[in-house]
Design a protein around this motif. Sequence first.
Motif, PDB file in Angstrom:
ATOM      1  N   LEU A 211      -4.499  -0.005 -41.770  1.00 48.66           N
ATOM      2  CA  LEU A 211      -3.217  -0.140 -42.431  1.00 48.66           C
ATOM      3  C   LEU A 211      -3.555  -1.199 -43.652  1.00 48.66           C
ATOM      4  O   LEU A 211      -2.576  -1.898 -43.963  1.00 48.66           O
ATOM      5  CB  LEU A 211      -1.769  -0.469 -41.849  1.00 48.66           C
ATOM      6  CG  LEU A 211      -1.632   0.726 -40.569  1.00 48.66           C
ATOM      7  CD1 LEU A 211      -0.516   0.092 -39.843  1.00 48.66           C
ATOM      8  CD2 LEU A 211      -1.032   1.816 -41.334  1.00 48.66           C
ATOM      9  N   THR A 212      -4.631  -0.804 -44.441  1.00 51.46           N
ATOM     10  CA  THR A 212      -4.830  -1.532 -45.706  1.00 51.46           C
ATOM     11  C   THR A 212      -3.523  -1.286 -46.699  1.00 51.46           C
ATOM     12  O   THR A 212      -3.067  -0.185 -46.991  1.00 51.46           O
ATOM     13  CB  THR A 212      -5.968  -0.836 -46.121  1.00 51.46           C
ATOM     14  OG1 THR A 212      -7.266  -0.936 -45.299  1.00 51.46           O
ATOM     15  CG2 THR A 212      -6.472  -1.724 -47.570  1.00 51.46           C
ATOM     16  N   GLY A 213      -3.106  -2.420 -47.321  1.00 49.04           N
ATOM     17  CA  GLY A 213      -2.218  -2.325 -48.281  1.00 49.04           C
ATOM     18  C   GLY A 213      -0.915  -2.262 -47.775  1.00 49.04           C
ATOM     19  O   GLY A 213       0.401  -2.170 -48.552  1.00 49.04           O
ATOM     20  N   ALA A 233      -4.421  -3.760 -36.319  1.00 51.69           N
ATOM     21  CA  ALA A 233      -4.236  -2.440 -36.955  1.00 51.69           C
ATOM     22  C   ALA A 233      -4.662  -2.746 -38.498  1.00 51.69           C
ATOM     23  O   ALA A 233      -4.426  -1.567 -39.231  1.00 51.69           O
ATOM     24  CB  ALA A 233      -2.864  -2.083 -36.866  1.00 51.69           C
ATOM     25  N   GLY A 234      -5.188  -3.633 -38.782  1.00 53.75           N
ATOM     26  CA  GLY A 234      -5.705  -3.760 -40.225  1.00 53.75           C
ATOM     27  C   GLY A 234      -4.439  -4.094 -41.184  1.00 53.75           C
ATOM     28  O   GLY A 234      -4.902  -3.822 -42.495  1.00 53.75           O
ATOM     29  N   LEU A 235      -3.379  -4.700 -41.004  1.00 54.06           N
ATOM     30  CA  LEU A 235      -2.149  -5.079 -41.585  1.00 54.06           C
ATOM     31  C   LEU A 235      -2.643  -6.535 -42.261  1.00 54.06           C
ATOM     32  O   LEU A 235      -2.978  -7.366 -41.850  1.00 54.06           O
ATOM     33  CB  LEU A 235      -1.013  -5.185 -40.916  1.00 54.06           C
ATOM     34  CG  LEU A 235      -0.302  -3.878 -40.443  1.00 54.06           C
ATOM     35  CD1 LEU A 235       0.405  -3.860 -39.517  1.00 54.06           C
ATOM     36  CD2 LEU A 235       0.355  -3.479 -41.751  1.00 54.06           C
ATOM     37  N   PRO A 236      -2.495  -6.546 -43.668  1.00 56.07           N
ATOM     38  CA  PRO A 236      -2.844  -7.688 -44.487  1.00 56.07           C
ATOM     39  C   PRO A 236      -1.601  -8.719 -44.514  1.00 56.07           C
ATOM     40  O   PRO A 236      -1.743  -9.850 -44.936  1.00 56.07           O
ATOM     41  CB  PRO A 236      -3.243  -7.188 -45.839  1.00 56.07           C
ATOM     42  CG  PRO A 236      -2.474  -5.932 -46.085  1.00 56.07           C
ATOM     43  CD  PRO A 236      -2.623  -5.155 -44.789  1.00 56.07           C
ATOM     44  N   THR A 237      -0.515  -8.152 -44.223  1.00 61.17           N
ATOM     45  CA  THR A 237       0.710  -8.740 -44.592  1.00 61.17           C
ATOM     46  C   THR A 237       1.780  -8.856 -43.315  1.00 61.17           C
ATOM     47  O   THR A 237       2.158  -7.530 -42.903  1.00 61.17           O
ATOM     48  CB  THR A 237       1.536  -8.761 -45.908  1.00 61.17           C
ATOM     49  OG1 THR A 237       0.537  -8.893 -46.861  1.00 61.17           O
ATOM     50  CG2 THR A 237       2.584  -9.609 -46.108  1.00 61.17           C
ATOM     51  N   LEU A 238       2.412  -9.712 -42.848  1.00 62.22           N
ATOM     52  CA  LEU A 238       3.275  -9.626 -41.798  1.00 62.22           C
ATOM     53  C   LEU A 238       4.472 -10.583 -42.375  1.00 62.22           C
ATOM     54  O   LEU A 238       4.350 -11.731 -42.617  1.00 62.22           O
ATOM     55  CB  LEU A 238       2.620 -10.426 -40.614  1.00 62.22           C
ATOM     56  CG  LEU A 238       3.724 -10.576 -39.181  1.00 62.22           C
ATOM     57  CD1 LEU A 238       4.386  -9.354 -38.836  1.00 62.22           C
ATOM     58  CD2 LEU A 238       3.130 -11.338 -38.099  1.00 62.22           C
ATOM     59  N   VAL A 239       5.604 -10.136 -42.238  1.00 63.12           N
ATOM     60  CA  VAL A 239       7.004 -10.844 -42.592  1.00 63.12           C
ATOM     61  C   VAL A 239       7.883 -10.890 -41.621  1.00 63.12           C
ATOM     62  O   VAL A 239       8.009  -9.708 -40.916  1.00 63.12           O
ATOM     63  CB  VAL A 239       7.592  -9.699 -43.705  1.00 63.12           C
ATOM     64  CG1 VAL A 239       8.991 -10.460 -44.437  1.00 63.12           C
ATOM     65  CG2 VAL A 239       6.511  -9.620 -45.087  1.00 63.12           C
ATOM     66  N   GLY A 256      -7.509 -14.599 -43.133  1.00 56.39           N
ATOM     67  CA  GLY A 256      -6.954 -14.022 -44.252  1.00 56.39           C
ATOM     68  C   GLY A 256      -5.529 -13.260 -44.177  1.00 56.39           C
ATOM     69  O   GLY A 256      -5.629 -12.504 -45.365  1.00 56.39           O
ATOM     70  N   MET A 257      -4.843 -13.110 -43.519  1.00 59.72           N
ATOM     71  CA  MET A 257      -3.589 -12.600 -43.450  1.00 59.72           C
ATOM     72  C   MET A 257      -2.629 -13.414 -44.309  1.00 59.72           C
ATOM     73  O   MET A 257      -2.552 -14.560 -44.135  1.00 59.72           O
ATOM     74  CB  MET A 257      -3.243 -12.422 -42.105  1.00 59.72           C
ATOM     75  CG  MET A 257      -1.993 -11.541 -41.994  1.00 59.72           C
ATOM     76  SD  MET A 257      -1.208 -11.371 -40.284  1.00 59.72           S
ATOM     77  CE  MET A 257      -2.017  -9.955 -39.781  1.00 59.72           C
ATOM     78  N   THR A 258      -1.828 -12.557 -44.888  1.00 59.09           N
ATOM     79  CA  THR A 258      -0.623 -13.199 -45.497  1.00 59.09           C
ATOM     80  C   THR A 258       0.472 -13.304 -44.109  1.00 59.09           C
ATOM     81  O   THR A 258       0.718 -12.267 -43.838  1.00 59.09           O
ATOM     82  CB  THR A 258      -0.166 -12.505 -46.797  1.00 59.09           C
ATOM     83  OG1 THR A 258      -1.243 -12.548 -47.920  1.00 59.09           O
ATOM     84  CG2 THR A 258       1.159 -13.000 -47.389  1.00 59.09           C
ATOM     85  N   LEU A 259       1.140 -14.469 -44.051  1.00 53.53           N
ATOM     86  CA  LEU A 259       2.106 -14.672 -43.222  1.00 53.53           C
ATOM     87  C   LEU A 259       3.466 -15.296 -43.681  1.00 53.53           C
ATOM     88  O   LEU A 259       3.379 -16.341 -44.209  1.00 53.53           O
ATOM     89  CB  LEU A 259       1.640 -15.541 -42.045  1.00 53.53           C
ATOM     90  CG  LEU A 259       2.684 -15.755 -41.040  1.00 53.53           C
ATOM     91  CD1 LEU A 259       3.107 -14.545 -40.266  1.00 53.53           C
ATOM     92  CD2 LEU A 259       2.086 -16.800 -39.931  1.00 53.53           C
ATOM     93  N   VAL A 260       4.508 -14.429 -43.567  1.00 53.95           N
ATOM     94  CA  VAL A 260       5.758 -14.980 -44.390  1.00 53.95           C
ATOM     95  C   VAL A 260       6.628 -14.899 -43.243  1.00 53.95           C
ATOM     96  O   VAL A 260       7.112 -14.351 -42.215  1.00 53.95           O
ATOM     97  CB  VAL A 260       6.401 -13.794 -45.396  1.00 53.95           C
ATOM     98  CG1 VAL A 260       7.494 -14.338 -46.047  1.00 53.95           C
ATOM     99  CG2 VAL A 260       5.300 -13.677 -46.665  1.00 53.95           C
ATOM    100  N   GLY A 261       7.419 -16.140 -43.388  1.00 54.80           N
ATOM    101  CA  GLY A 261       8.535 -16.520 -42.391  1.00 54.80           C
ATOM    102  C   GLY A 261       9.882 -16.573 -43.145  1.00 54.80           C
ATOM    103  O   GLY A 261       9.992 -16.840 -44.325  1.00 54.80           O
TER     104      GLY A 261
END
Length: 289
Positions: A211-213, A233-239, A256-261
Amino acid sequence: MGRVTRRTPARQIRLSAEQAVTVSTRPETLAVEEPLEIRVDGRALTVTMRTPGDDFDLALGLLLTEGVVTRASDVRRSMHCLDAGEDGRPTYNVVDVTLAADVPALPASSQHPLLTTSACGVCGKASIDAIRLRSRYAVRDDPQSLSPQLLASLPDRLRSRQKVFDRTGGLHAAGLFTAEGELLAVREDVGRHNAVDKVIGWALRQERLPLTGHVLCVSGRASFELTQKALMAGLPTLVAVSAPSSLAVELAAETGMTLVGFARGQRLTVYAGSQRVVIPDEQRDHAAG
């Protein structure tokens, strides 16, 4: 299957400003929670408590995030077993997944504990370090770029599609978004991890992995388990709407994942991977720091 919600009588108690008590009886709508046994090639792998519906997505998503399968072609067939309840009717509470011939059979040592709950964290894992090494996708290399405005808008977009939550107030949700904010899939469940597995299972069946991008948005907190599922799953960002755990932040930073809370209304907090959150110079003048 028609078993996502159930009605039950309940007593509602209200207190006035003067502390007077008013009692009324009314039916309430509940989110259904039932066990789902997942079998692989006829052998019981695990039992999870879930909200019925999207059971194949749940089973395949769990197998993907546990490293059993890596692509849609690894699965030859998924089917409900015709197990019967006390009334003799099928419960549809058992899913059997048949793997392709070239997929290695599961060794006995890989069998999970036979019961996990809808609030399960990292249950029965022999080693957290072992889980961190499983992902075959390098999300660190994903060049995704996201605006704070888009990220802040995702929870409300997800909430607007939570149909069963509107009736029960008792379900978590996970939504898969494109980098442009298009909502591709939403799944609800009493378990946060189940909702994520259902979304990832959908993506697996649609042959969208990795799930690139893309962006995964969850209605609750960001735990270590949800973060590692996103990585698988290849996810770069989790919100997440709520807070992340310390292990979730550590895992995101290491990979190297972007993690937003705390993505709520007009605010959000970036805990890892801030390079993907792009703030134009003309907007940065209004930011504090």
